[in-house]
Design an enzyme around this catalytic site. Structure first.
Site, PDB file in Angstrom:
ATOM      1  CD  GLU A  53      47.515  34.094  35.747  1.00 61.24           C
ATOM      2  OE1 GLU A  53      46.514  33.501  36.550  1.00 61.24           O
ATOM      3  OE2 GLU A  53      47.389  34.091  34.413  1.00 61.24           O
ATOM      4  CD  GLU A  64      40.865  38.586  41.487  1.00 64.81           C
ATOM      5  OE1 GLU A  64      39.838  38.823  42.231  1.00 64.81           O
ATOM      6  OE2 GLU A  64      41.399  39.428  40.908  1.00 64.81           O
ATOM      7  CE  LYS A  71      37.138  40.838  43.481  1.00 67.64           C
ATOM      8  NZ  LYS A  71      38.378  41.269  42.807  1.00 67.64           N
ATOM      9  CB  CYS A 127      40.203  45.936  40.938  1.00 67.45           C
ATOM     10  SG  CYS A 127      39.151  47.411  40.389  1.00 67.45           S
TER      11      CYS A 127
END
Lengths: 655, 578, 159
Positions: free
Chosen positions: B370, B365, B362, B303
């Site tokens: 993906e 991310e 983040k 995570c």
């Protein structure tokens, strides 16, 4: 006989230690105990055939000694003469390089000066005829065994050598630096042998402290006391580092010692390592000294071969070995903690102290860092004993100091004088004063961390404490002489520029503060024409800030570099305030150095109107009719100097 | 028992106690005497670079650095003498000489250490001028923006990146006044080994390192009448946001925040703790599968996007160990666009999905290739806690007067296990609670696993589940993580499950969190999360009714084909090194 | 180039950080400068982040990131040399070669580097070309020295 020895600026030669030879014979040392004949040969007390010594230190080579040596070999081959050629280090009188010494069997050795390649043939022709060419002679050495040459002056009487006291430099320029047998036959390693076999490490530290020897790199801290800090630390690993970084511009003492007498340094290092209990060491030497590095490698091979370094030195059970680490070009790495970081493979940025390296240094272990000259003093200290050493010098500065004398002085080179000698003696007696009938202005001592000695302070003694009273420091030994044609503001600016380039950049006061000081100095030497109103205001503001900034930088910088960086500026401000005022308020440079403040003028009465200058001027700033005096338009002039070069009558001056 | 020698040191005329090993600064700190510093990092050895912390030794007038000088009873110092204040002021002025003048336009306006010092020391006009070198801003990284022109070379980012995070993407280069802080060969940050954790941003005292701002994009979306803007808030945010408004650390303002978000203009407010529960369902299932069917062990959590990038860069051989689960942020983003959009009959293109995270990584991310499910980005923008506070202030919202409300359903319902994700050890605790139930069918007797709480460094536990002894470990801070990872690389490890968080202490100490001068802020935020776990009733992910409904209606079961399609991801080795 | 770097690294098996500077010095000696690829290789070998290696290499004067000229000229700007006029010497060299210090001529023949002090102050001002020292290098003398190198090159090319 006694008189000669008294006047000898070279310290008494040591005698070979028979006990040492006995021990060394276990390692097949070429010199056997009791072999006095060989000792005489090695010390060249007796020679079979003529010996020609060529001064081949970096200075000698830079003056052409390489070509000289080649020519000598050619001569000997061509004329079928037999002689031994030995390359030696610097004897110290750089302005007389290349130096060639010749020793004929039975007669004293004579030193000849400025023997560039084209002088070889006339010199050797004379020598082999038995004639001494008087104009090439520098002087003859002292000897108890050889016959003196008639009417040849003695080196000891030469004004350069007479006032000196050569203890550290005793072998430089005299011996073959790469012969360990010669070093031992002259008493080398006797001190180490005595120290290791007859003294405990505590006694070693005690002896050094008693002698009064202080750090010769500039720190001026009692060497023995510093050792005791490390000796008292409990650690399974301690380090001894020799600081051969010698980054001070104007200093080359350490280089000459390593090039001329490397075994002395290595002997001193083992003594020091024994005193503090270090088993590993480093010589941190700047990469700009390739010859010194090369000679060190050769010397190291020999000392290791004969058990004078490494495991179980001289069979005493004490082990110490060292590595050479080359610097990569950073002046700040002369600072102890920066040096340590550099060895550890990091950027050479200093660490906060405390903790001091003696407690937590290289790889976190107790470490002692000593300068080359400090370590090279040790064999002598132990040979003569601490009381002898202590009896020379001043109250707080014992022994001798090696200085690198350069700049505007007749005789440049390396001098070693007793502490307490005055600067006047060094510059005028030894150095021969200012050439070309110019007037003395100042001697910069201590490099970028130091200050200048104006004429009014010439009688100051070379002493750690006394120098501080006039805003200077002993430093590592660089002594640069300046005359009336040197601008002291320019000198201050030069040092600030140097500091700016070499500051590591870690701490704010040094990084930003010296930058600001440098900018202020630049604004003082900037042309009045190029200034805007804001820049003028900036210039006045800046000057008022110089002193204040200097104080903050000195009191808050992280390391010695920053703490001493303002010294040249403060020193020149103190003693040459009038020059600063001339730059700031009159916008003139009295010494005629600061280009931007010069006015180029054609002297009417000298000008023949040949128009050459006008043709050379790249900006068309010179006007005039042929055959009539020309004149320079000040506003257009960029002060390149092309006109002065072009004028065949010397009619163009600067003011 | 070793007796601690109680000595004293004279400070400003009074004696204060000193302990063995104290520096002047640490002794003063304990006695409540403040000294300004710029380069000091608590817990790391002093570097002595800024010289701001100097104090005057009354014996000789020397100025000594308090951060490194050992405290001793022989010392008598003055902390704020005229000489000291003058020195500090000059040092700050020297810094300002080389610093841009644009405070008003700077991200750190009102929150900058240099600004604060200049104000405190009474700098009132530009006395010292200098020539500044032009420096270019590096905006290449989606997470972090570097402006070397504002850098004061304190070195905190370098030391944080090297000594705490073990990444070393930045170091000093050059020398003297040409010194800069840069990546190797000055390449842009996104091509370097930077993992985007943002610890350097937290450490930076000026605006030289800030998060890449997404506020503009979010405001644009809110103003667009065509867009439905939804926002999810991470577990750590609600217990930290209050600090941005002057309140003490560790006060949970989830309800206030929800209302404020609506006032800012977000249409729906969701709770990432919901998808944390979802992550637990998927990840615990995956763990049980790996353990019982011989999959790659130890399994590692996924995570934390900064940890994932770290693994892809430095430990690519361990990529098969990492769980294939997306992070809670991404899972919720995916569910919003594929489940909720259908449920609410809102076309996917109309949804602008935002997250507020304690994190800078983040932002990186959400841009990963993906993280696109069936052609749509899971998340469109990610804000940090600090950016959220800026948004709230922009809208002149008085947080004290806001009436709290609930986050919207269905993604507003969450268990306290999901909330625990915010602290290091929380994911593990939540996972064990559900894994136990998955294997045994019963609840773990003691849901609170105290060994995992209140810590930052590496700790191991063993849990008996039926006849299986599950060995698990937790570590936070990438520098700490390297130690266990190196062991795993050499197969010197028998763990089943490993939780790795980039930021020391977990997300509550993330790169996007409020910058607090309270040394205990991190612990206080952790404790707030534990208090929620204690006070609320819904403590396990698998009992979250919204989660159960989600599986019933949409995903079928954990690890299903649909779950893999929308909630799982892959990793790849990173080769654009340096 | 990679094999030359590897050759250097092979001499330092199991090396730790304290070998970084000697390795960089040898790589530069062998390759002529420090390349990005070299830094990456050294990084792998020492297990040390590339940013650290770059930080060290940019700190020290010695390291170049571009190749130097066939004849590398060091102009000493120490105190003694400065007092004896090395600023004019440097100006003369720069003017003669058409490049500033720190750069290489476009034909790759000459490069200029300014050094703080070469330690031969007795012979100030000093210039050193490929480890050959030239003392008393006034601006006129240095022009002659450069001419002689140019001639040497011409002869080598013709012969």
């Amino acid at each position: 006989m006694d008189k000669i020895i008294e006047k000898n600026c070279w310290s008494e030669a040591g005698t070979v230690s028979q006990e040492l030879l006995k021990k060394l014979s276990e390692k097949d040392f070429p010199l056997k105990p009791g072999d006095d004949e060989s000792v005489k040969k090695l010390t060249r007390e007796t020679i079979a055939r003529p010996v020609i010594y060529v001064g081949a230190g970096t200075c000698g080579l830079g003056a052409g000694a390489g070509a000289t040596k080649k020519r000598i070999i050619e001569y000997l081959n061509k004329n079928k003469k037999e002689a031994d050629i030995i390359e030696v280090g610097c004897i110290g009188l750089c302005s007389a390089e290349p130096l060639v010494d010749i020793q004929i069997p039975g007669k004293t050795r004579i030193s000849f000066k400025n023997i560039t390649a084209e002088k070889v043939v006339p010199l050797l022709d004379d020598i082999f005829k038995g004639i001494i060419p008087k104009d090439m002679v520098l002087g003859q050495f002292q000897s108890q065994h050889d016959q003196k040459w008639e009417e040849v002056p003695c080196l000891n009487d030469h004004p350069f050598f007479a006032p000196q006291k050569r203890w550290v430099l005793v072998n430089c320029g005299i011996v073959d630096p790469l012969s360990i047998t010669e070093y031992v036959s002259r008493g080398g390693y006797a001190s180490l042998f005595k120290a290791l076999t007859k003294n405990s490490s505590e006694e070693i530290c005690e002896t050094v402290e008693k002698s009064g020897l202080k750090g010769r790199g500039g720190g001026g801290f009692s060497t023995g006391r510093k050792w005791k800090f490390a000796a008292g630390e409990k650690s399974e690993q301690k380090y001894l580092i020799c600081n051969a970084d010698e980054g001070d511009p104007g200093a080359f003492m350490d280089r000459a010692v390593i090039e001329g007498d490397p075994f002395r340094l290595l002997e001193g290092m083992v003594i020091a390592a024994y005193g503090i209990g270090a088993s590993k060491g480093y010589i941190y030497i700047r990469a700009e000294y390739p010859l010194a590095i090369e000679r060190l490698h050769i010397a190291l091979k020999q000392v290791r071969e004969f058990g004078l370094l490494g495991n179980n030195i001289l069979g005493t059970g004490f082990s110490f070995d060292l590595q050479i680490k080359m610097g990569a070009g950073a002046f700040v790495c002369g600072e102890e903690t920066a040096l340590i970081n550099s060895i550890e493979g990091k950027r050479g940025m200093p660490r906060p102290r405390p903790p001091y390296p003696a407690v937590s240094g290289l790889f976190g272990k107790p470490t002692i860092i000593n300068n080359v000259e400090t370590l090279s003093n040790l064999p002598f200290v132990f040979m003569k004993g601490p009381d002898y050493f202590n009896s020379f010098g001043t109250k707080n500065s014992k022994g001798t100091k090696v200085f690198a004398l350069s700049g505007k002085v007749e005789r440049t080179g390396l001098v070693e004088v007793e502490m307490g000698t005055t600067v006047k003696e060094i510059v005028f007696d030894i150095g021969g004063g200012i050439p070309n009938n110019k007037k003395y202005k100042a001697a910069q001592i201590g490099g970028p961390s130091g200050g200048c000695i104006p004429e009014s302070n010439l009688d100051i003694k070379v002493d750690y404490d006394e120098l501080k009273t006039v805003g200077a420091i002993m430093g590592s030994g660089g002594l640069v002489v300046m005359d009336e044609e040197t601008c002291m503001v320019d000198v201050a600016k030069f040092f600030m520029d140097f500091i700016q380039k070499e500051s590591c950049g870690k701490c704010i006061p040094c990084r930003e503060g010296t930058k600001r000081m440098y900018e202020i100095l630049k604004s003082i030497t900037r042309s009045r024409k190029k200034e805007t109103k804001e820049q003028t205001l900036d210039r006045f503001q800046g000057v008022m800030q110089l002193q204040e900034l200097a104080e903050v930088i000195k009191s808050t910088s992280l390391c010695g570099l920053g703490q001493t960086a303002p010294n040249p500026v403060l020193s020149t401000l103190r003693w040459f305030r009038d020059e600063y005022d001339a730059h700031i308020f009159d916008r003139k440079c009295p010494a005629g150095v600061c280009k931007d403040l010069l006015t180029y003028k054609i002297v009417e009465s000298d000008c023949k109107g040949c128009t050459l200058c006008a043709k050379k001027c790249p900006v068309g700033a010179i006007k005039g009719v042929a055959k009539a005096p020309h004149y320079i338009i000040e506003d257009k002039c960029i002060r390149c100097g092309a006109c002065i070069e072009a004028c065949p009558f010397g009619a163009i001056i600067t003011e | 028992m070793k007796e601690q020698i109680m000595n004293t040191m004279t400070v400003n005329g009074k004696d204060i106690p000193i302990e063995t090993g104290d520096t002047i600064l640490s002794a003063l700190g304990k006695a409540g005497i403040n000294i300004p510093t710029l380069c000091h990092i608590e817990g790391l050895p002093p570097t002595g670079a800024c010289r701001i912390c100097v104090v005057e030794d009354t014996k000789n007038g020397a100025l000594i650095p308090s951060c490194s000088f050992p405290a001793s009873e022989r010392l008598s110092i003055l902390t704020h003498s005229v000489k000291v204040l003058k020195a500090r002021k000059t040092i700050v002025e020297l810094l300002l000489a080389n610093h841009p003048d644009d405070c008003l336009y700077c991200d750190r306006n009102l929150d900058c250490s240099l600004q604060k010092l200049a104000e405190e020391l009474g700098v009132r006009h530009r006395r010292i001028n200098s020539n500044r070198i032009t420096q270019y801003v590096d905006t290449s990284s989606p997470a972090i923006m570097r402006d070397p022109g504002k850098c004061i070379l304190c070195g905190k980012c370098v030391r944080t990146c090297e000594e705490i995070q073990g990444v070393s993407a930045l170091d000093f280069s050059g020398r003297g006044s040409k010194t800069k802080i840069s990546t190797a060969f000055d390449i842009s940050l996104n091509l370097s080994t930077c993992v985007g954790c943002g610890q350097c941003v937290n450490a930076c005292p000026t605006g030289a390192l800030v998060e890449r701002s997404s506020i503009h994009d979010v405001i644009e979306a809110i103003q667009d009448p065509e867009k439905i803007v939804v926002i999810q808030h991470a577990p750590a945010v609600s217990v930290s946001l209050a600090e941005e408004f002057g309140l003490e650390a560790g006060i949970d303002i989830a309800g206030t925040m929800a209302t404020a978000l609506k006032q800012v203009g977000f249409n729906f407010v969701f709770d990432t703790a919901f998808s944390a529960d979802l992550t637990i369902m998927e990840e615990a299932t995956e763990l049980v599968q790996r353990i019982t069917q011989g999959g790659v062990l130890p399994m590692m959590t996924s995570c934390c996007p900064s940890w994932v990038k770290f693994a892809e860069t430095f430990y690519p051989e361990l990529l098969p160990n990492i769980s294939s689960c997306k992070s809670p942020q991404q899972m919720l983003g995916s569910m919003i666009k594929h489940y909720w959009s259908e449920k609410m009959n809102i076309p996917q293109e109309k949804i602008y999905s935002v997250s507020v995270m304690p994190c800078t990584a983040k932002k990186f991310e959400i841009e990963r290739e993906e993280m696109v499910s069936k052609g749509t980005s899971d998340i469109d923008a990610s804000l940090t806690t600090r950016e959220l506070a800026k948004l709230i202030r922009m809208h002149s919202i008085d947080m004290k007067k806001v009436v709290p409300s609930q986050s919207d359903l269905p993604f507003g319902e969450r268990s306290t296990a999901g909330k625990l994700f915010g602290a290091s050890g929380g994911v593990m605790e939540a996972a064990i609670r559900s894994a136990y139930w998955m294997i045994t069918g019963t609840e773990l007797e003691n849901l609170v696993i105290t060994e995992l709480r209140n810590k930052q460094d590496y700790r191991e536990i063993a849990v008996d589940i039926n006849d299986l002894k599950v060995k698990a470990a937790v570590v936070s801070g990438l520098g700490n993580a390297r130690k266990i990872l190196d062991k795993i690389k050499t197969k010197d490890c028998d763990l089943h499950f490993l939780e790795i968080m980039s930021c020391p202490g977990g997300c509550i100490n993330g790169g996007g969190q409020p910058k607090s001068i309270d040394k205990d802020a991190v612990i206080k935020r952790m404790k707030a999360l534990y208090a929620i776990d204690k006070n609320e009733e819904q403590n396990v992910s698998h009992k979250n009714s919204a989660i159960i409904e989600l599986y019933d209606k949409f995903l079928k079961k954990p690890g299903s084909h649909k779950a893999h399609e929308l909630l799982h991801t892959t990793y790849h080795k990173r080769t654009d090194l340096i | 180039m990679e094999t030359r770097v590897n050759q250097v690294l092979e001499k330092y098996p199991d090396a730790e950080r304290d070998k970084l500077i000697p390795i960089l010095q040898e790589v530069q000696e062998s390759v002529g400068f420090i390349s990005k690829e070299a830094v990456l290789e050294i990084s792998q070998h020492l297990n040390l982040a590339p940013s650290k290696i770059f930080g060290v290499a940019t700190f020290y004067n010695q390291f170049r990131f571009e190749p130097k000229g066939k004849y590398h000229i060091l102009v000493c700007r120490g105190t003694a040399c400065h007092v004896k006029g090395s600023a004019k010497t440097l100006e003369a060299v720069e003017r003669e070669l058409g490049i500033k210090a720190g750069n290489t001529t476009s034909d790759g023949l000459f490069s200029i580097e300014v050094v703080a002090c070469l330690g031969a102050c007795g012979l100030a001002p000093l210039v050193c070309i490929n480890n050959e020292f030239y003392g008393h290098a006034t601006k006129d003398k240095v022009r002659e020295i450069l001419k002689s190198y140019r001639n040497k090159e011409k002869e080598a090319n013709n012969g």
